[in-house]
Design an enzyme around this catalytic site. Structure first.
Site, PDB file in Angstrom:
ATOM      1  N   THR A   1       0.857  -1.189   0.000  1.00 31.49           N
ATOM      2  CA  THR A   1       0.000   0.000   0.000  1.00 31.49           C
ATOM      3  C   THR A   1       0.892   1.237   0.000  1.00 31.49           C
ATOM      4  O   THR A   1       1.994   1.194   0.535  1.00 31.49           O
ATOM      5  CB  THR A   1      -0.868  -0.031   1.280  1.00 31.49           C
ATOM      6  OG1 THR A   1      -1.776  -1.116   1.170  1.00 31.49           O
ATOM      7  CG2 THR A   1      -1.625   1.260   1.499  1.00 31.49           C
TER       8      THR A   1
ATOM      9  N   VAL B   1     -13.938  -3.792   1.248  1.00 34.54           N
ATOM     10  CA  VAL B   1     -13.318  -2.475   1.338  1.00 34.54           C
ATOM     11  C   VAL B   1     -12.524  -2.437   2.635  1.00 34.54           C
ATOM     12  O   VAL B   1     -13.032  -2.835   3.687  1.00 34.54           O
ATOM     13  CB  VAL B   1     -14.382  -1.355   1.320  1.00 34.54           C
ATOM     14  CG1 VAL B   1     -13.750   0.000   1.578  1.00 34.54           C
ATOM     15  CG2 VAL B   1     -15.122  -1.357  -0.019  1.00 34.54           C
TER      16      VAL B   1
ATOM     17  N   GLY C   1      -5.876  -4.194   7.293  1.00 38.36           N
ATOM     18  CA  GLY C   1      -6.960  -3.219   7.214  1.00 38.36           C
ATOM     19  C   GLY C   1      -8.036  -3.368   8.268  1.00 38.36           C
ATOM     20  O   GLY C   1      -8.494  -2.381   8.855  1.00 38.36           O
TER      21      GLY C   1
END
Ligand SMILES: COC(=O)C[C@H](N)C(=O)O
Length: 314
Positions: A166, A195, A220
């Protein structure tokens, strides 16, 4: 105010053969962002440019080089935030776009909304004249290979999950405005429609001129549980240095939910930090015309910007 930029190219484990490419990619991104700040450009323009340069670099899991979902497709998340007025824009599960960060900025500046997803984001991109990029152009041999390996019954997804990249940037400009930007392909072999933290304000990034800016990377779902970027800035507001705030928040994420990650932070006085609880995180920063960068804990190389630019062009 002296401008500062800090960038990251993802926390996790960076395989040996990718180390040099990751170092070069974060250095290039930091130099590009700093170039904008030095000319009096805004923190917002600087973080967008830095992130865009890493989205275009196949070494990172963002834009070209993104990991694939369970169906072998690219679905990307990105966020940008302006610390001056707390405006932000994000896209989630977006496909066939070379630079999701650019689309996130358009969401911020051209709509009344803050987050567009999948099909809606695609329609919005078309309306804004952002060209579609064929999916094959975003998929590298490496991400295809990783996806295939993860499908094998005896695969160790943990092993491949670690090598993620990322990207993110935080900056403060000559006027004292801060901004953050983060962009990712997410987790490899993720469910369709998943997501992550990156598109979520306060998790993947946050920027407020009153405290500073932060961009995050790592697992995440853990980052979302502790709202990591906002948590760091809360600690800054309470008087901690960026380094202390980053370490305290990362430690909380590890002990409370067992998640690992990394963060970059700049505060409103231009003090910065690049910290991680994973084995590695590629990062680079420029302040006072000095470039610093590294990948391992404790690793820090320093060069003047002039020297770095000369070796870049050579
Ligand atoms: C290093 O990996 C990542 O940063 C992935 C990203 N935080 C996500 O979960 O979508």
């Amino acid at each position: 105010m002296k401008p500062v930029i800090v960038v990251h190219g993802g926390a996790g484990r960076i395989f040996k053969e990718r180390e040099e490419g990751s170092r070069a990619g974060v250095v290039r991104a930091a130099l590009r962002g700093y170039g904008i700040l030095k000319q009096g450009g805004s923190a917002l323009d600087a973080v967008e440019e830095a992130v865009r340069s890493m989205e275009d670099d196949p070494h990172f899991n963002a834009g070209c080089g993104s990991v694939l979902n369970e169906k072998g497709e690219v679905e990307m998340d990105a966020i940008i935030m302006d610390g001056k007025n707390l405006d932000s824009g994000a896209v989630a599960a977006v496909k066939c776009i070379a630079n999701p960060i650019k689309l996130a900025r358009l969401v911020m500046e051209k709509t009344k909304h803050m987050l567009l997803t999948d099909h809606g984001a695609r329609l919005f991109a078309q309306a804004m004249g952002v060209p579609e990029t064929p999916e094959e152009k975003l998929i590298t041999e490496r991400s295809r290979e990783r996806w295939r390996k993860n499908l094998e019954p005896d695969s160790n997804p943990e092993e491949f999950q670690k090598d993620l990249g990322t990207v993110g940037a935080v900056a403060i400009d000559c006027e004292g405005n801060v901004a953050c930007a983060t962009s990712t392909g997410g987790l490899s072999n993720k469910l369709i429609g998943r997501v992550g933290d990156t598109a979520c304000i306060g998790s993947g990034g946050y920027a407020d001129n009153r405290s500073g800016a932060a961009s995050t990377t790592g697992h995440g779902e853990s980052i979302m549980k502790v709202v990591l970027a906002r948590l760091i800035l809360y600690h800054v507001e309470q008087g901690m240095s960026p380094e202390m705030a980053a370490d305290t928040a990362l430690d909380y994420m590890k002990t409370r939910v067992g998640g690992l990650g990394g963060v970059i932070v700049v505060n409103s006085s231009g003090e910065w930090a690049a910290r991680f609880s994973t084995k590695q995180m590629s990062w680079a920063t420029v302040k006072d015309d000095q470039l610093h960068y590294g990948i391992y804990a404790g690793e820090r190389h320093t060069k003047s910007v002039d020297e770095a630019l000369t070796s870049e062009s050579g």
